[in-house]
Design an enzyme around this catalytic site. Structure first.
Site, mmCIF file in Angstrom:
data_model
loop_
_atom_site.group_PDB
_atom_site.id
_atom_site.type_symbol
_atom_site.label_atom_id
_atom_site.label_comp_id
_atom_site.label_asym_id
_atom_site.label_seq_id
_atom_site.Cartn_x
_atom_site.Cartn_y
_atom_site.Cartn_z
ATOM 1 N N LEU A 1 9.086 -4.206 5.740
ATOM 2 C CA LEU A 1 7.634 -4.212 5.828
ATOM 3 C C LEU A 1 6.982 -4.917 4.645
ATOM 4 C CD1 LEU A 1 6.824 -0.593 7.094
ATOM 5 C CD2 LEU A 1 7.164 -2.683 8.425
ATOM 6 N N SER A 2 7.638 -4.859 3.483
ATOM 7 C CA SER A 2 7.030 -5.467 2.298
ATOM 8 C C SER A 2 8.109 -5.782 1.279
ATOM 9 C CB SER A 2 5.986 -4.521 1.690
ATOM 10 O OG SER A 2 5.326 -5.129 0.596
ATOM 11 N N SER A 3 7.841 -6.796 0.470
ATOM 12 C CA SER A 3 8.793 -7.184 -0.563
ATOM 13 C C SER A 3 8.047 -7.789 -1.743
ATOM 14 C CB SER A 3 9.810 -8.196 -0.011
ATOM 15 O OG SER A 3 9.150 -9.391 0.375
#
Length: 367
Positions: free
Chosen positions: A77-79
């Site tokens: 979902l996010s990095s």
């Protein structure tokens, strides 16, 4: 980390080099996930009781690679992006001081901290606004900025909301930096920018730098570098922007021949051109078997083997798009990313080669 980026030709601006040298990345990635060879993820954390694993976490925090920070049910979902790519994007914003900046995709808060450091916390306190759809991500970004604790970091406005809608309360903006892949440019952002504002956004595995002409118009060219980001999520995003996750079946498929070799899918510049022409695709090139596979969100699929046999299924002949793109790619001498651009004119958006009004133009699907 900064020395490595500079040795690779990045961070030529002393102000940006100072920002990257002084903002501690490890405070913004106190825990992250590393993919395992056999599948799944390994969690590395500053709180790990094993000192060897803590050292591994710290080394990874300053390695020049992206790190996955939010993984839910196996989905990324996010990095936190690759630092050298972040450096390139920050410099490409062409900031001189005094600008108001909107960031789409808060991530860990690290990029917002870099922007705030560069702009300072003087008379333009609150010059950086960062937006993300997921409350878990914005909460983490706020916590990381607070942990860093400088006046500049504390001045960042973190907003939970649909990034495609921007954040009108902080407008007008002089710069917009997007940290997620866009299926098309959200026109709402243009109305929140000053004339001649600069928008830098990932699009079709590249980075496009747009100049805002009006509340409904913008135009610009792609940078030379490839870029791969998590797709923009939210109710304003085109519903069919991402390729389907499931493999398409061969039910109802047809087989035909082709003169376009499947190995072209392995060429990065060709994949960029194909994505401009066909829209987002799931592309797989297997050098061992010499097989190329394509899958689109509408269920269209293509599989081509080295003997030239192509199996087509779904509403579109994806390999026909490959053949068309390959003709352009071959005839024009493998054009570099910098020859391509994007134009937004009211409800219409299109990508182009060399000239916005030239013969090579491809419409962008917008919602």
């Amino acid at each position: 980390m900064v020395r490595r980026i500079a040795a690779g030709g990045g961070l030529t601006d002393p102000a940006w080099r100072a920002a990257f040298a002084e903002v501690p990345r490890h405070l913004f990635v106190p825990r992250y996930f590393r993919p395992l060879p056999g599948g799944g993820h390994d969690l590395l954390s500053a709180a790990d009781p094993d000192p060897r694993r803590r050292l591994r976490w710290l080394a990874g925090a300053y390695a020049d690679r992206p790190v996955a920070t939010h993984v839910v049910d196996g989905e990324l979902l996010s990095s936190s992006s690759q630092p050298s790519l972040m450096a390139l994007m920050c410099q490409a914003l062409d900031i001189s001081g005094g600008e108001r900046v909107l960031e789409i995709g808060a991530g860990t808060g690290y990029n917002a901290a870099l922007l705030a450091h560069r702009l300072g916390a003087g008379p333009r306190t609150g010059a950086v606004t960062t937006v993300d759809l997921d409350e878990r991500i914005t909460a983490a970004a706020r916590a990381h900025l607070a942990a860093y604790g400088t006046p500049a970091a504390r001045s960042v406005t973190v907003v939970t909301g649909d990034g495609a809608r921007g954040h009108r309360a902080g407008a007008p903006y002089d710069r917009v930096i997007v940290a997620c892949e866009l299926p098309s440019l959200p026109v709402a952002l243009l109305g929140q920018c000053r004339p001649e504002a600069r928008i830098l956004a990932p699009f079709a595995t590249g980075l496009v730098a747009l100049t805002v002409r009006s509340a409904t118009a913008a135009e610009g060219r792609f940078l030379s570098t490839p870029a791969f980001f998590v797709p923009l999520r939210g109710p304003s995003t085109t519903a069919a922007a991402e390729p389907a996750a499931a493999e398409s079946t061969d039910r109802g498929s047809t087989v035909r021949g082709t003169g376009t070799p499947p190995r072209v899918i392995g060429n990065d510049l060709f994949r960029f051109l194909l994505t401009l022409l066909a829209g987002p695709l799931d592309l797989t090139w297997s050098p061992g078997s010499g097989t190329a596979r394509l899958l689109a969100a509408d269920g269209s699929a293509a599989r081509t083997t080295p003997d030239g046999l192509t199996r087509i299924s779904g509403p579109r002949d994806l390999w026909a798009l490959v053949e068309s793109a390959h003709t352009v790619f071959r005839d024009l001498g493998h054009p570099a990313r910098t020859r391509f651009g994007l134009t937004v004119d009211g409800p219409r958006q299109w990508t182009w080669l060399d000239d916005p009004a030239g013969p090579y133009r491809w419409p962008v699907r917008t919602r």
